[in-house]
Scaffold this active site. Structure first.
Site, mmCIF file in Angstrom:
data_model
loop_
_atom_site.group_PDB
_atom_site.id
_atom_site.type_symbol
_atom_site.label_atom_id
_atom_site.label_comp_id
_atom_site.label_asym_id
_atom_site.label_seq_id
_atom_site.Cartn_x
_atom_site.Cartn_y
_atom_site.Cartn_z
ATOM 1 N N SER A 1 -27.002 37.592 -10.430
ATOM 2 C CA SER A 1 -28.338 37.576 -9.832
ATOM 3 C C SER A 1 -28.853 38.985 -9.555
ATOM 4 C CB SER A 1 -28.269 36.804 -8.508
ATOM 5 O OG SER A 1 -29.390 37.050 -7.718
ATOM 6 N N GLU B 1 -30.096 39.724 -6.950
ATOM 7 C CA GLU B 1 -29.722 40.011 -5.555
ATOM 8 C C GLU B 1 -28.510 40.938 -5.483
ATOM 9 O OE1 GLU B 1 -30.979 38.915 -2.344
ATOM 10 O OE2 GLU B 1 -32.742 38.678 -3.604
ATOM 11 N N TYR C 1 -24.931 36.156 0.113
ATOM 12 C CA TYR C 1 -25.171 35.623 -1.235
ATOM 13 C C TYR C 1 -25.005 36.729 -2.287
ATOM 14 C CZ TYR C 1 -27.613 33.928 -5.344
ATOM 15 O OH TYR C 1 -27.918 33.591 -6.649
HETATM 16 P P1 NAP Z 1 -29.867 25.341 -7.580
HETATM 17 O O1 NAP Z 1 -31.044 24.576 -8.088
HETATM 18 O O2 NAP Z 1 -29.748 25.620 -6.123
HETATM 19 O O3 NAP Z 1 -28.563 24.546 -8.070
HETATM 20 C C1 NAP Z 1 -27.302 24.871 -7.542
HETATM 21 C C2 NAP Z 1 -26.266 23.926 -8.125
HETATM 22 O O4 NAP Z 1 -25.003 24.266 -7.535
HETATM 23 C C3 NAP Z 1 -26.518 22.450 -7.807
HETATM 24 O O5 NAP Z 1 -26.139 21.676 -8.909
HETATM 25 C C4 NAP Z 1 -25.586 22.189 -6.637
HETATM 26 O O6 NAP Z 1 -25.089 20.872 -6.568
HETATM 27 C C5 NAP Z 1 -24.414 23.096 -7.001
HETATM 28 N N1 NAP Z 1 -23.622 23.414 -5.821
HETATM 29 C C6 NAP Z 1 -23.996 24.108 -4.723
HETATM 30 N N2 NAP Z 1 -22.997 24.184 -3.833
HETATM 31 C C7 NAP Z 1 -21.964 23.511 -4.393
HETATM 32 C C8 NAP Z 1 -20.634 23.214 -3.965
HETATM 33 N N3 NAP Z 1 -20.174 23.615 -2.791
HETATM 34 N N4 NAP Z 1 -19.854 22.504 -4.801
HETATM 35 C C9 NAP Z 1 -20.307 22.078 -5.987
HETATM 36 N N5 NAP Z 1 -21.555 22.321 -6.452
HETATM 37 C C10 NAP Z 1 -22.360 23.026 -5.664
HETATM 38 O O7 NAP Z 1 -29.741 26.737 -8.316
HETATM 39 P P2 NAP Z 1 -30.424 27.253 -9.674
HETATM 40 O O8 NAP Z 1 -31.736 27.865 -9.334
HETATM 41 O O9 NAP Z 1 -30.333 26.199 -10.702
HETATM 42 O O10 NAP Z 1 -29.455 28.469 -10.033
HETATM 43 C C11 NAP Z 1 -28.315 28.282 -10.850
HETATM 44 C C12 NAP Z 1 -27.360 29.444 -10.634
HETATM 45 O O11 NAP Z 1 -28.010 30.660 -10.962
HETATM 46 C C13 NAP Z 1 -26.856 29.624 -9.205
HETATM 47 O O12 NAP Z 1 -25.532 30.108 -9.273
HETATM 48 C C14 NAP Z 1 -27.765 30.694 -8.637
HETATM 49 O O13 NAP Z 1 -27.103 31.386 -7.591
HETATM 50 C C15 NAP Z 1 -27.979 31.549 -9.861
HETATM 51 N N6 NAP Z 1 -29.240 32.291 -9.906
HETATM 52 C C16 NAP Z 1 -30.415 31.643 -9.760
HETATM 53 C C17 NAP Z 1 -31.592 32.357 -9.875
HETATM 54 C C18 NAP Z 1 -32.938 31.679 -9.751
HETATM 55 O O14 NAP Z 1 -33.934 32.390 -9.584
HETATM 56 N N7 NAP Z 1 -33.007 30.374 -9.883
HETATM 57 C C19 NAP Z 1 -31.561 33.727 -10.148
HETATM 58 C C20 NAP Z 1 -30.328 34.340 -10.304
HETATM 59 C C21 NAP Z 1 -29.173 33.608 -10.196
HETATM 60 P P3 NAP Z 1 -25.744 19.765 -5.588
HETATM 61 O O15 NAP Z 1 -26.922 19.229 -6.357
HETATM 62 O O16 NAP Z 1 -24.655 18.778 -5.424
HETATM 63 O O17 NAP Z 1 -26.130 20.483 -4.327
HETATM 64 O O1 F7E Z 2 -37.518 34.159 -1.598
HETATM 65 C C1 F7E Z 2 -39.997 35.692 0.672
HETATM 66 C C2 F7E Z 2 -38.520 35.948 0.941
HETATM 67 O O2 F7E Z 2 -36.084 32.178 -1.178
HETATM 68 C C3 F7E Z 2 -38.313 35.033 -2.339
HETATM 69 C C4 F7E Z 2 -32.607 32.468 -5.522
HETATM 70 O O3 F7E Z 2 -32.755 31.717 -6.700
HETATM 71 O O4 F7E Z 2 -33.728 34.356 -6.476
HETATM 72 C C5 F7E Z 2 -33.765 33.439 -5.398
HETATM 73 O O5 F7E Z 2 -33.612 34.123 -4.171
HETATM 74 C C6 F7E Z 2 -39.034 36.006 -1.411
HETATM 75 C C7 F7E Z 2 -38.132 36.637 -0.352
HETATM 76 O O6 F7E Z 2 -35.870 33.462 -3.360
HETATM 77 C C8 F7E Z 2 -40.911 32.745 2.525
HETATM 78 O O7 F7E Z 2 -38.358 36.762 2.090
HETATM 79 C C9 F7E Z 2 -41.712 34.740 2.214
HETATM 80 O O8 F7E Z 2 -38.443 38.010 -0.247
HETATM 81 O O9 F7E Z 2 -37.822 32.050 -2.994
HETATM 82 P P1 F7E Z 2 -36.832 32.862 -2.244
HETATM 83 P P2 F7E Z 2 -34.838 34.700 -3.336
HETATM 84 O O10 F7E Z 2 -34.354 34.981 -1.992
HETATM 85 O O11 F7E Z 2 -35.468 35.822 -4.101
HETATM 86 C C10 F7E Z 2 -32.536 35.145 -6.578
HETATM 87 C C11 F7E Z 2 -32.653 36.010 -7.817
HETATM 88 C C12 F7E Z 2 -31.300 34.324 -6.552
HETATM 89 O O12 F7E Z 2 -30.302 34.675 -7.163
HETATM 90 C C13 F7E Z 2 -31.272 33.211 -5.564
HETATM 91 O O13 F7E Z 2 -30.268 32.257 -5.907
HETATM 92 O O14 F7E Z 2 -40.023 35.288 -0.698
HETATM 93 N N1 F7E Z 2 -40.568 34.635 1.491
HETATM 94 N N2 F7E Z 2 -41.932 33.595 2.859
HETATM 95 C C14 F7E Z 2 -40.055 33.415 1.649
HETATM 96 N N3 F7E Z 2 -38.958 32.834 1.132
HETATM 97 C C15 F7E Z 2 -38.703 31.539 1.480
HETATM 98 N N4 F7E Z 2 -37.621 30.919 0.955
HETATM 99 N N5 F7E Z 2 -39.522 30.851 2.355
HETATM 100 C C16 F7E Z 2 -40.639 31.412 2.909
HETATM 101 O O15 F7E Z 2 -41.357 30.777 3.668
#
Ligand code: NAP
Ligand code: F7E
Length: 348
Positions: free
Chosen positions: A132, A134, A156
């Site tokens: 990520s 992050e 995270y």
């Molecule tokens: P998501 O929608 O939150 O899906 C997370 C998945 O992980 C779900 O299938 C969830 O299962 C499973 N999971 C969570 N905790 C678990 C546990 N304790 N045991 C088994 N399964 C568990 O995330 P996503 O957006 O698809 O992201 C996929 C991956 O990419 C994640 O690793 C995330 O950190 C990474 N990532 C995401 C982004 C983004 O912007 N979306 C960016 C960079 C990296 P349940 O349905 O059972 O909860």
């Molecule tokens: O926040 C700001 C918050 O929670 C984005 C995950 O997929 O991407 C995701 O993480 C921004 C942050 O995503 C609210 O402070 C303002 O600056 O949608 P988010 P994230 O934290 O960027 C990364 C790449 C991952 O890897 C993660 O798994 O938006 N923000 N107001 C808010 N965020 C939330 N959630 N809620 C608010 O009301």
């Protein structure tokens, strides 16, 4: 590349946003797709398997726990996959401030157990780790590339740096074909409701349907590099089709603020966000990341990856989906049948 006629893929996190799009992509390519889910998911599939409900007849799901090496070893031994996409994680950054321990345990140990199971039971399996942006956190350079040093700012982010290092080490020490994608934010109508983009699009839908009056967000000036999840899962697959394992940044190369997202989303429904949105300190984070902006030059050159969905299209798709959902929910309630309405639409 896999030599079997119908290669076998294993996806952890198949019930999540990315897992559902990746499963669609792999099925379309002729893969036999297996997924690891939590045992409780089998007990209430209508809720927990919502994003993959339309794919269920074509998937093979296995109950296993990221907290249990034996359960992961059993599944990997049984399936002996050609490719494994490790997407399961506690993925909500805000929550990782509330519970660092479970985030670190799940994300680090889960990755370690899975890598070890693959090394022992299916060493030829190609492995993808969901890294990520992050991991860059307090980024030392803008834009960020594969060479930018990591400085995570949350449990995270720390867990993802550890997963990245584990992946690299299994590649270097044990010869596994293990790749890490360093993916910047990617969204879709299947995004979880706790993330800011979906929180906004869902609110627009509910406000238009008369189901919500206003929207409290955190830091409106926070900026992200937002793409569409459907485009990003293709990059995951491309990484595992290379001749050598490597790590890749996947990003759009442009950032937008939360305010801009809200402005566009409300405008897509003919509303002015200023009439509804307020900034509430409750949603601020104890530590924010600096300007996260990705340079996906290597993914373009080596993988040939290109994003197809623009920022405007992404916002519009999310809003249109959530307008339909909120209207459908209201119609069902008016008809007094009140079944639960899926939060995600089928394949799009
Ligand atoms: P998501 O929608 O939150 O899906 C997370 C998945 O992980 C779900 O299938 C969830 O299962 C499973 N999971 C969570 N905790 C678990 C546990 N304790 N045991 C088994 N399964 C568990 O995330 P996503 O957006 O698809 O992201 C996929 C991956 O990419 C994640 O690793 C995330 O950190 C990474 N990532 C995401 C982004 C983004 O912007 N979306 C960016 C960079 C990296 P349940 O349905 O059972 O909860
Ligand atoms: O926040 C700001 C918050 O929670 C984005 C995950 O997929 O991407 C995701 O993480 C921004 C942050 O995503 C609210 O402070 C303002 O600056 O949608 P988010 P994230 O934290 O960027 C990364 C790449 C991952 O890897 C993660 O798994 O938006 N923000 N107001 C808010 N965020 C939330 N959630 N809620 C608010 O009301």
């Amino acid at each position: 590349m896999p030599t079997r006629k119908n290669p076998v893929a294993l996806i952890t996190g198949i019930t999540g946003q990315d897992g559902s799009y990746l499963a669609e992509w792999l099925l379309a390519k002729g893969y036999a797709v297996h997924g690891i889910v939590r045992r409780v998911a089998m007990e209430s599939p209508e809720v927990r398997l919502l994003r993959i409900a339309h794919l269920l007849p074509r998937l093979q799901l296995h109950a296993a726990s990221l907290e249990s090496y034996p359960s992961l070893f059993r599944v990997v031994s049984e399936i002996r996959p050609d490719e494994c996409y490790h997407l399961a994680a506690q993925s909500f950054v805000s929550y990782s401030f509330e519970d660092e321990f479970s985030t670190l345990n799940t994300n680090i140990n889960g990755t370690h157990y899975l890598l070890s199971a693959i090394k022992n039971a299916a060493p030829d399996c190609r492995f993808y780790f969901a890294g990520s942006s992050e991991m860059f956190g307090k980024a030392r350079q803008v834009p960020q590339t594969e060479l930018t040093p990591f400085h995570p700012r949350s449990a995270y982010g720390i867990s993802k740096v550890a997963g990245y290092d584990l992946t690299r080490n299994y590649r270097e020490a044990y010869g596994l074909f293990a790749c890490a994608g360093i993916l910047f934010n990617h969204e879709s109508p299947r995004r979880g409701l706790e993330f800011v983009t979906r929180k906004i699009s869902a609110a627009v839908g509910r406000i238009c349907a008369g189901r919500q009056k206003n929207l409290h967000l955190g830091n409106l000036e926070a900026r992200r590099d937002w793409g569409h999840a459907r485009d990003y899962v293709q990059a995951m697959w491309m990484m595992l089709q290379q001749t050598q394992p490597d790590d890749f940044v996947v990003a759009t190369g442009a950032t937008h603020s939360v305010r801009e997202f809200a402005e566009l989303a409300f405008a897509a429904a003919g509303l002015d966000y200023r009439d509804y949105v307020s900034s509430d300190p409750e949603f601020y984070r104890p530590a924010e990341v600096d300007l996260l902006l990705g340079d996906a030059g290597k993914a373009h050159r080596v993988l040939g990856w290109r994003m197809e969905c623009s920022f405007d299209q992404l916002v519009r798709e999310m809003v249109e989906h959530d307008l339909q959902q909120a209207r459908a929910q209201s119609r069902f309630e008016a008809a007094d049948s009140a079944p639960s309405i899926p939060l995600y639409k089928k394949a799009s």
